[in-house]
Scaffold this active site. Structure first.
Site, PDB file in Angstrom:
ATOM      1  N   TYR A 148       0.859  -1.190   0.000  1.00 54.94           N
ATOM      2  CA  TYR A 148       0.000   0.000   0.000  1.00 54.94           C
ATOM      3  C   TYR A 148       0.893   1.236   0.000  1.00 54.94           C
ATOM      4  O   TYR A 148       1.814   1.320  -0.798  1.00 54.94           O
ATOM      5  CB  TYR A 148      -0.972  -0.061   1.183  1.00 54.94           C
ATOM      6  CG  TYR A 148      -2.145   0.873   1.028  1.00 54.94           C
ATOM      7  CD1 TYR A 148      -2.940   0.834  -0.117  1.00 54.94           C
ATOM      8  CD2 TYR A 148      -2.439   1.819   1.992  1.00 54.94           C
ATOM      9  CE1 TYR A 148      -3.994   1.696  -0.287  1.00 54.94           C
ATOM     10  CE2 TYR A 148      -3.502   2.688   1.838  1.00 54.94           C
ATOM     11  CZ  TYR A 148      -4.273   2.634   0.691  1.00 54.94           C
ATOM     12  OH  TYR A 148      -5.324   3.499   0.525  1.00 54.94           O
ATOM     13  N   LYS A 152     -19.734 -21.013  -9.201  1.00 58.57           N
ATOM     14  CA  LYS A 152     -19.064 -20.895 -10.502  1.00 58.57           C
ATOM     15  C   LYS A 152     -17.630 -20.397 -10.302  1.00 58.57           C
ATOM     16  O   LYS A 152     -16.706 -20.840 -10.992  1.00 58.57           O
ATOM     17  CB  LYS A 152     -19.855 -19.911 -11.366  1.00 58.57           C
ATOM     18  CG  LYS A 152     -19.541 -19.945 -12.850  1.00 58.57           C
ATOM     19  CD  LYS A 152     -20.326 -21.032 -13.551  1.00 58.57           C
ATOM     20  CE  LYS A 152     -20.050 -21.065 -15.045  1.00 58.57           C
ATOM     21  NZ  LYS A 152     -20.837 -20.129 -15.816  1.00 58.57           N
ATOM     22  N   GLU A 182     -24.046 -14.596 -16.513  1.00 59.44           N
ATOM     23  CA  GLU A 182     -24.596 -15.840 -15.988  1.00 59.44           C
ATOM     24  C   GLU A 182     -26.044 -15.670 -15.557  1.00 59.44           C
ATOM     25  O   GLU A 182     -26.405 -14.674 -14.921  1.00 59.44           O
ATOM     26  CB  GLU A 182     -23.755 -16.295 -14.777  1.00 59.44           C
ATOM     27  CG  GLU A 182     -24.047 -17.681 -14.283  1.00 59.44           C
ATOM     28  CD  GLU A 182     -23.502 -18.761 -15.215  1.00 59.44           C
ATOM     29  OE1 GLU A 182     -23.939 -19.921 -15.082  1.00 59.44           O
ATOM     30  OE2 GLU A 182     -22.648 -18.449 -16.055  1.00 59.44           O
ATOM     31  N   ASP A 183     -26.861 -16.661 -15.920  1.00 63.71           N
ATOM     32  CA  ASP A 183     -28.233 -16.779 -15.420  1.00 63.71           C
ATOM     33  C   ASP A 183     -29.033 -15.494 -15.623  1.00 63.71           C
ATOM     34  O   ASP A 183     -29.672 -14.986 -14.686  1.00 63.71           O
ATOM     35  CB  ASP A 183     -28.223 -17.185 -13.937  1.00 63.71           C
ATOM     36  CG  ASP A 183     -27.713 -18.616 -13.757  1.00 63.71           C
ATOM     37  OD1 ASP A 183     -27.562 -19.311 -14.761  1.00 63.71           O
ATOM     38  OD2 ASP A 183     -27.475 -19.014 -12.611  1.00 63.71           O
ATOM     39  N   ASP A 187     -24.577 -19.560 -20.306  1.00 66.46           N
ATOM     40  CA  ASP A 187     -25.843 -20.272 -20.488  1.00 66.46           C
ATOM     41  C   ASP A 187     -26.148 -20.471 -21.963  1.00 66.46           C
ATOM     42  O   ASP A 187     -26.798 -21.442 -22.344  1.00 66.46           O
ATOM     43  CB  ASP A 187     -26.987 -19.508 -19.822  1.00 66.46           C
ATOM     44  CG  ASP A 187     -26.754 -19.320 -18.330  1.00 66.46           C
ATOM     45  OD1 ASP A 187     -26.574 -20.327 -17.649  1.00 66.46           O
ATOM     46  OD2 ASP A 187     -26.720 -18.166 -17.872  1.00 66.46           O
ATOM     47  N   GLY A 208     -34.819 -20.962 -25.813  1.00 71.87           N
ATOM     48  CA  GLY A 208     -34.159 -19.927 -25.032  1.00 71.87           C
ATOM     49  C   GLY A 208     -32.715 -19.740 -25.445  1.00 71.87           C
ATOM     50  O   GLY A 208     -32.302 -20.092 -26.553  1.00 71.87           O
ATOM     51  N   ALA A 209     -31.927 -19.218 -24.517  1.00 72.26           N
ATOM     52  CA  ALA A 209     -30.536 -18.856 -24.814  1.00 72.26           C
ATOM     53  C   ALA A 209     -29.724 -20.043 -25.291  1.00 72.26           C
ATOM     54  O   ALA A 209     -29.025 -19.970 -26.305  1.00 72.26           O
ATOM     55  CB  ALA A 209     -29.907 -18.247 -23.566  1.00 72.26           C
TER      56      ALA A 209
END
Length: 430
Positions: A35, A90, A132-133, A158, A192-193
């Protein structure tokens, strides 16, 4: 299992991830480097040459897993906070399988344009973004917009993860059945996707677009349908078939990315010779594995489950795709990189499986065939096949921003990364 899972997540430290320093912090001089005042020097170097952020920070090995909680697993729109355990999970997989660090970010925003603005503003933090999702159809617009406006790879797992693994499985199924991609009749239940991405990838390995029949919750997407979202329009077919049962006869490949128990044994019996079925609804497939195999013993079948052969598991894709993309600092994950991953998985399946992998799955022998058309998730060789293939595809298509050292040197680099991984206490020991 519920109580065990809750205990697993709630033991101190809570959750599944934490931040750990990578440099010494044992004395005051260490802290002065970490730092103030020492940290000012890399800051000033990065100000003069922005790309040095990859030299002096963890950005090049850091992925953001980002959700708004609108399509969490099979649980639906349960909200950003309720989705956090999945994003942490994940993150664990990224670290375990590819040595990639992750910050999971749950954004309490369902408006696509506002969500896009928030994610784009996070670009200086990450080397890549794993969406995601996020529910369809918003996810298509979100990914496309971010992909075009950011200089780091944006990948909606997905959509593309399932497509990549399914494509690899199909490549090997074609070898076993002797069929050609251009001759297949394909039925995809779900629009869907994942379904739309699967359909797109299949056309890149030779499946004819017009031979893909897609169904949503209202049935076959045919010429009679109205009020279709633009993402479904390319799949409008001139057919009188309206139900899944109507369209099933003569199908060479069925892919289910929908819900459990919508396929019957009678329907499976009407499929073409040497049929292939990827029934990927979780936790229960579109038809139970034993039922499908009983109806057609010649069937090659994959599911999303680990207790049957041929598990289509996205963990075979995303950690290694991001590893390869990060290491050449790719600006995108393009179709060539996705296909490279699929072909690498396909080829690995044909290589003899090491004894330790067989033992991990309580098998005496695992060999290429109808019960082994994709690698096992615990096969450590996946990293060394997929990541180099993805990196090389990025270089070949010119989306890399740093040089690729060559496969031999890159594999040694990957081995050094994985040697640093330490296994935490097993859940079974809690």
């Amino acid at each position: 299992m519920k109580n065990h899972a809750l205990e697993y997540h709630s033991r101190f430290p809570k959750g599944k991830t934490k931040v750990v320093p990578t440099k010494p912090t044992e004395n005051s001089y260490d802290l002065s480097l970490a730092y103030s005042p020492g940290v000012a020097y890399p800051c000033l170097e990065i100000e003069k040459q922005p790309d040095l952020v990859y030299e002096y920070t963890n950005r090049g090995n850091l992925v953001g897993i980002i959700t708004n909680g609108t399509a969490i697993l099979g649980l639906g729109n349960i909200g950003a906070s309720a989705g956090k355990p999945v994003m942490e999970g994940k993150a664990v997989l990224f670290k375990k399988f590819a040595g990639i660090d992750v910050f999971d970010i749950e954004i309490n925003e369902t408006d696509p344009e506002k969500f896009i603005t928030i994610v784009k503003a996070l670009e200086p933090t990450f080397g890549g973004i794993n969406l995601e999702d996020i529910r369809a159809p918003e996810c298509f617009h979100i990914e496309k917009t971010l992909d075009e406006s950011m200089k780091i790879p944006v990948f909606h797992d997905d959509q593309h993860g399932t497509a990549i693994i399914s494509t690899a499985a199909l490549l090997n199924s074609l070898v076993i059945t002797g069929k050609k991609a251009e001759n297949l009749k394909v039925v995809i239940n779900g629009a869907g996707a994942a379904a739309i991405s699967i359909a797109e990838m299949l056309t890149h390995i030779g499946v004819r677009h017009e031979s893909i029949f897609m169904l949503d919750s209202r049935g076959v997407i045919n010429h009679k349908r109205t009020n279709l979202h633009e993402s479904k329009l390319p799949f409008v077919r001139n057919t009188e078939a309206e139900t899944l049962e109507d369209i099933f006869p003569g199908t060479d490949l069925f892919i289910g990315v929908s819900v459990a128990n919508v396929v019957t044994e009678a329907m499976v019996k009407t499929m073409a010779e040497k049929p292939v079925m990827f029934a990927l609804a979780n936790p229960d497939p579109e038809i139970p594995y034993p039922d499908a195999k009983r109806a057609r013993p010649d069937l090659i079948m994959a599911t999303g489950r680990s207790d049957y052969p041929n598990q289509v598991n996205n963990v075979l894709g995303f950690p290694f795709i991001f590893r390869g993309a990060l290491d050449v600092r790719a600006k995108v994950v393009n179709m060539e990189m996705k296909l490279a991953a699929a072909y690498a998985l396909s080829e690995l399946t044909k290589i003899p499986v090491p004894v330790e992998v067989c033992e991990a799955y309580n098998e005496v022998e695992i060999r290429f065939g109808e019960d082994y058309i994709i690698p096992k998730p615990l096969d450590e060789r996946v990293l060394y096949h997929v990541a180099p293939a993805v990196a090389e595809a990025a270089v070949k298509t010119g989306v890399n921003q740093v040089e690729y050292p060559g496969r031999e040197a890159y594999v040694k680099f990957l081995e050094s990364i994985m040697a640093q991984q330490k296994e935490p206490i097993s859940a079974l020991e809690i």
